[in-house]
Design a protein around this motif. Structure first.
Motif, PDB file in Angstrom:
ATOM      1  N   TYR A  66      -2.235  -9.236  -7.297  1.00 53.77           N
ATOM      2  CA  TYR A  66      -2.246  -8.913  -5.858  1.00 53.77           C
ATOM      3  C   TYR A  66      -2.458 -10.181  -5.020  1.00 53.77           C
ATOM      4  CZ  TYR A  66      -1.785  -3.973  -6.792  1.00 53.77           C
ATOM      5  OH  TYR A  66      -1.286  -2.754  -7.192  1.00 53.77           O
ATOM      6  N   VAL A 103       2.838  -6.579  -1.143  1.00 58.11           N
ATOM      7  CA  VAL A 103       1.488  -7.015  -0.758  1.00 58.11           C
ATOM      8  C   VAL A 103       1.589  -7.833   0.541  1.00 58.11           C
ATOM      9  CG1 VAL A 103      -0.633  -8.135  -1.584  1.00 58.11           C
ATOM     10  CG2 VAL A 103       0.966  -7.135  -3.235  1.00 58.11           C
ATOM     11  N   HIS A 106      -1.751 -10.342   2.626  1.00 60.03           N
ATOM     12  CA  HIS A 106      -2.156 -11.702   2.287  1.00 60.03           C
ATOM     13  C   HIS A 106      -1.197 -12.277   1.267  1.00 60.03           C
ATOM     14  CE1 HIS A 106      -4.505  -8.555   0.125  1.00 60.03           C
ATOM     15  NE2 HIS A 106      -3.897  -9.106  -0.907  1.00 60.03           N
ATOM     16  N   PHE A 151     -14.484  -8.410  -1.447  1.00 62.45           N
ATOM     17  CA  PHE A 151     -14.933  -8.697  -2.817  1.00 62.45           C
ATOM     18  C   PHE A 151     -16.296  -9.387  -2.859  1.00 62.45           C
ATOM     19  CE2 PHE A 151     -10.236  -9.026  -4.247  1.00 62.45           C
ATOM     20  CZ  PHE A 151     -10.180  -7.661  -4.426  1.00 62.45           C
ATOM     21  N   PHE A 169      -9.945 -10.482   1.273  1.00 56.29           N
ATOM     22  CA  PHE A 169     -10.186 -10.287  -0.161  1.00 56.29           C
ATOM     23  C   PHE A 169     -10.630 -11.640  -0.744  1.00 56.29           C
ATOM     24  CE2 PHE A 169      -7.765  -6.765   1.378  1.00 56.29           C
ATOM     25  CZ  PHE A 169      -8.387  -5.691   0.773  1.00 56.29           C
ATOM     26  N   GLN A 173      -6.622 -15.405  -1.539  1.00 56.81           N
ATOM     27  CA  GLN A 173      -5.697 -14.458  -0.895  1.00 56.81           C
ATOM     28  C   GLN A 173      -5.847 -14.630   0.617  1.00 56.81           C
ATOM     29  OE1 GLN A 173      -7.706 -11.293  -3.164  1.00 56.81           O
ATOM     30  NE2 GLN A 173      -5.688 -10.467  -3.682  1.00 56.81           N
ATOM     31  N   ARG A 203       5.327   0.623  -2.685  1.00 53.54           N
ATOM     32  CA  ARG A 203       3.929   0.971  -2.443  1.00 53.54           C
ATOM     33  C   ARG A 203       3.383  -0.187  -1.617  1.00 53.54           C
ATOM     34  NH1 ARG A 203      -1.200  -1.644  -3.794  1.00 53.54           N
ATOM     35  NH2 ARG A 203      -2.772  -0.039  -4.029  1.00 53.54           N
ATOM     36  N   ASP A 205       0.489  -2.326  -0.176  1.00 58.37           N
ATOM     37  CA  ASP A 205      -0.903  -2.681  -0.456  1.00 58.37           C
ATOM     38  C   ASP A 205      -1.685  -2.891   0.849  1.00 58.37           C
ATOM     39  OD1 ASP A 205      -2.770  -3.598  -2.638  1.00 58.37           O
ATOM     40  OD2 ASP A 205      -2.782  -5.412  -1.429  1.00 58.37           O
ATOM     41  N   VAL A 206      -2.887  -2.369   0.887  1.00 54.24           N
ATOM     42  CA  VAL A 206      -3.778  -2.482   2.071  1.00 54.24           C
ATOM     43  C   VAL A 206      -2.992  -2.332   3.372  1.00 54.24           C
ATOM     44  CG1 VAL A 206      -6.014  -3.510   2.502  1.00 54.24           C
ATOM     45  CG2 VAL A 206      -4.596  -4.572   0.840  1.00 54.24           C
ATOM     46  N   GLU A 266      -0.984   2.424   0.956  1.00 53.38           N
ATOM     47  CA  GLU A 266      -2.379   2.440   0.515  1.00 53.38           C
ATOM     48  C   GLU A 266      -3.205   2.166   1.766  1.00 53.38           C
ATOM     49  OE1 GLU A 266      -5.697   0.129  -2.160  1.00 53.38           O
ATOM     50  OE2 GLU A 266      -4.311  -0.917  -0.881  1.00 53.38           O
ATOM     51  N   HIS A 326      -5.584   1.801 -10.578  1.00 49.57           N
ATOM     52  CA  HIS A 326      -6.109   0.562 -11.165  1.00 49.57           C
ATOM     53  C   HIS A 326      -7.353   0.054 -10.449  1.00 49.57           C
ATOM     54  CE1 HIS A 326      -3.944  -0.665  -7.676  1.00 49.57           C
ATOM     55  NE2 HIS A 326      -4.389  -1.900  -7.789  1.00 49.57           N
ATOM     56  N   ASP A 327      -7.775   0.721  -9.382  1.00 54.65           N
ATOM     57  CA  ASP A 327      -8.966   0.293  -8.639  1.00 54.65           C
ATOM     58  C   ASP A 327     -10.171   1.199  -8.881  1.00 54.65           C
ATOM     59  OD1 ASP A 327      -7.694  -1.864  -7.348  1.00 54.65           O
ATOM     60  OD2 ASP A 327      -6.939  -0.564  -5.759  1.00 54.65           O
ATOM     61  N   ARG A 423     -13.243  -3.881 -11.849  1.00 56.45           N
ATOM     62  CA  ARG A 423     -12.288  -2.829 -12.142  1.00 56.45           C
ATOM     63  C   ARG A 423     -11.537  -3.015 -13.457  1.00 56.45           C
ATOM     64  NH1 ARG A 423      -9.451  -4.187  -6.597  1.00 56.45           N
ATOM     65  NH2 ARG A 423      -9.980  -6.197  -7.499  1.00 56.45           N
ATOM     66  N   ARG A 427      -8.283  -1.246 -16.843  1.00 53.12           N
ATOM     67  CA  ARG A 427      -7.074  -2.080 -16.935  1.00 53.12           C
ATOM     68  C   ARG A 427      -6.881  -2.676 -18.329  1.00 53.12           C
ATOM     69  NH1 ARG A 427      -7.799  -5.530 -11.271  1.00 53.12           N
ATOM     70  NH2 ARG A 427      -7.733  -3.730  -9.870  1.00 53.12           N
TER      71      ARG A 427
HETATM   72  C1  GLC Z   1      -5.437  -3.129  -2.989  1.00 54.18           C
HETATM   73  C2  GLC Z   1      -5.140  -3.145  -4.466  1.00 54.18           C
HETATM   74  C3  GLC Z   1      -6.247  -3.877  -5.152  1.00 54.18           C
HETATM   75  C4  GLC Z   1      -6.306  -5.279  -4.614  1.00 54.18           C
HETATM   76  C5  GLC Z   1      -6.452  -5.294  -3.099  1.00 54.18           C
HETATM   77  C6  GLC Z   1      -6.167  -6.637  -2.524  1.00 54.18           C
HETATM   78  O1  GLC Z   1      -6.567  -2.400  -2.683  1.00 54.18           O
HETATM   79  O2  GLC Z   1      -4.972  -1.842  -4.932  1.00 54.18           O
HETATM   80  O3  GLC Z   1      -6.079  -3.880  -6.537  1.00 54.18           O
HETATM   81  O4  GLC Z   1      -7.406  -5.944  -5.168  1.00 54.18           O
HETATM   82  O5  GLC Z   1      -5.520  -4.426  -2.505  1.00 54.18           O
HETATM   83  O6  GLC Z   1      -4.798  -6.932  -2.627  1.00 54.18           O
END
Ligand code: GLC
Length: 561
Positions: A66, A103, A106, A151, A169, A173, A203, A205-206, A266, A326-327, A423, A427
């Protein structure tokens, strides 16, 4: 016919592939694109409609991919664009659609744009593609404000010349500036690039973080982190109203294709706001995470279902149902913890599960029993279902990964002690074969190979796909059976109608759906200690044996009449 094809994603069962942990075709310890192609027969036999691939792009792998360094390529460790094309062709030949992860919030700090921004210095146009701000203090030695990264640690990183950049994040990133025309243009290019290669959807992301307002008040006026989940548009970072302009522009791109592409957002936003992302002039779908947040009680799941249906109705689309991804800690483990207070907010349960030093007694029989019941409750709902690789094998969370093996930045960025182990427990590379002399459970080629990138526990042998394929009582056989019935009888009805059944209430959830053969299905799940009498009709499938016509605790059944 065209109409049904165009809307395939509204009732689809989508299987999430985490490519680095799915199947390693070249023995380097990392799963790859060819590994997915090699297992297309397995995916076909499972009975899914689509696969969603988590990022497989070139990446320093700070955050499991990501952190994307190049949006229009394949990580050389995972293969080539030719391998990707072959994988798409194999999927389409097996009537499986392909969704890829975008994604956009970032880029990796290894992206050419970011490297150019660093080289060009403060005030340069190159820095405007990201969110650089001068630091506070005499020499810019303090961050622009005290915002925290998701994070852990601060959300600003100094680059040594007085400027700091924002990263919601990991510090590797860097958040993009979505007001910049280059950013807007480049992502449209990426959407077309993959759509032209035959990708059927995306999909995102964020998806709720792209639009930011860092201008309307001074940055150092923020003493706290902006609270997520507020719905008044006042939040400078999350779920801002302008984010929808971005997705309306993406919709124009999706509609250039036949059938039009779609995306699933997401967006961890307030349930009242989910529908906007899914509306027909935007992405089409949004993840409804309420299901994955629900605790194992009838009230909690009933509320999750109501919220999902409500969001679907408001969006004019359908909703999505998710138990794992995966989270999140794998759901059989979440359901196997009788000692967790049942009303705790899911985030607490998740954090608690992932914390270093947390010890819990996992009642695996209970977790598996509930996971079977949850699947029937989920699959009969109107809308699309997102499964996560390994849930069809009934895998539990791998709780005891050693610290030095962990890859998740959540683990690496926090100190031991009160830290999150992150996480990685969901995985771990999949077990394909129980008897593998190399000890990798068939994840890597049988010949000499590097160790799988995360260590697999010995108990994976009991969950290996070959063992489960040969066992008529296994979770895999159960998933195949339920998915086949869903496709033939439930999804084929083409209806999104749901009516609550008379026996809904108390500790049971019961709803009715039209079946393709003209009958009505009742899906009933009993969470309570007292058995619940099954409704009259033909028992199509049950998650456990009924006792004298009644559903025991933690049992679901599909009954047609
Ligand atoms: C989303 C992804 C996650 C990732 C985050 C930052 O939440 O599902 O796995 O760490 O975005 O990209």
């Amino acid at each position: 016919m065209t109409c049904i094809d165009n809307d395939w994603w509204k009732q689809a069962v989508v299987y999430q592939v985490y490519p680095r942990s799915f199947r390693d075709s070249n023995g380097d310890g990392l799963g790859d694109i060819r590994g997915v192609t090699e297992r297309m027969d397995y995916l076909h036999a499972l009975g899914i409609d689509a696969i969603w691939l988590s990022p497989f792009y070139p990446s320093p792998l700070i955050d499991g991919g990501y952190d994307v360094a190049d949006y229009r390529n394949v990580d050389p460790r995972l293969g080539t664009l030719d391998d990707f094309d072959e994988m798409v062709a194999a999927a389409h030949a097996a009537h499986i659609k392909v969704i890829v992860d975008i994604v956009p919030n970032h880029t990796s700090t290894e992206h050419t744009w970011f490297k150019a921004a660093l080289a060009a210095g403060p005030g340069s146009p190159e820095r405007e593609r990201y969110i650089f701000r001068p630091g506070r203090g005499d020499a810019g030695e303090l961050p622009p404000n005290g915002w925290k990264s998701t994070f852990g640690g601060g959300a600003w990183e100094a680059v040594g010349d007085g400027d700091w950049y924002l990263h919601l994040f990991a510090k590797e990133q860097a958040d993009l500036n979505w007001k910049h025309p280059d950013v807007q243009k480049d992502f449209k290019h990426t959407l077309r690039f993959w759509s032209d290669r035959g990708v059927d959807g995306f999909r995102v992301d964020v998806a709720h973080a792209l639009a930011k307002d860092l201008e309307s008040r001074p940055l150092d006026a923020w003493t706290d982190d902006p609270e997520q989940g507020v719905v008044d548009g006042d939040n400078p970072l999350w779920d801002r109203p302008e984010v929808h302009d971005i997705y309306r522009a993406w919709r124009q791109v999706f509609n250039e294709y036949e059938p039009p592409r779609f995306a699933v957002a997401e967006a961890w936003v307030h349930p009242d706001h989910q529908w906007m992302y899914a509306s027909p002039d935007e992405l089409g779908l949004v993840f409804n995470f309420e299901f994955s947040k629900a605790n194992w009680t009838a009230d909690s799941f009933r509320l999750a279902i109501e919220e999902g249906l409500d969001a679907a109705e408001r969006s004019g689309s359908t909703t999505t149902w998710v138990l794992s991804n995966h989270d999140l800690p794998r759901h059989p483990t979440r359901f196997a913890l009788p000692q967790v207070p049942s009303r705790v907010h899911h985030q607490l349960v998740n954090d608690w599960l992932l914390r270093d030093g947390t010890t819990y007694v996992e009642d695996r029989a209970l977790g598996a029993r509930r996971a079977r019941a949850a699947l029937l409750m989920e699959l009969a709902l109107p809308g699309s279902v997102y499964l996560y690789q390994g849930e069809e094998l009934g895998l539990f969370e791998v709780a005891d990964l050693p610290w030095d093996a962990l890859e998740d930045p959540q683990a690496r960025m926090t100190a031991h002690g009160d830290a999150l182990k992150g996480r990685d427990g969901c995985r771990v590379p999949l077990p394909w074969r129980a008897a593998d002399p190399t000890g990798a459970f068939g994840f890597s080629l049988p010949a000499e190979h590097a160790a799988p990138h995360l260590p697999q526990p010995a108990w994976f042998a009991d969950f290996a796909a070959d063992v489960e394929e040969a066992d008529t009582h296994s979770m895999l056989t159960y998933y195949r059976h339920a998915l086949a019935l869903r496709a033939r009888l439930i999804a084929a009805s083409g209806s999104a109608e749901l009516t609550w059944a008379p026996m809904n209430g108390g500790d049971a959830i019961a709803y009715e759906r039209p079946l393709a053969d003209g009958r009505t299905l009742t899906c009933i799940t009993n969470f309570g200690i007292a058995p619940v009498e099954a409704p009259q009709g033909e028992l199509i499938m049950a998650s456990a044996s009924l006792e004298q016509g009644a559903l025991p605790q933690d049992t679901a059944a599909w009954i047609a009449r």
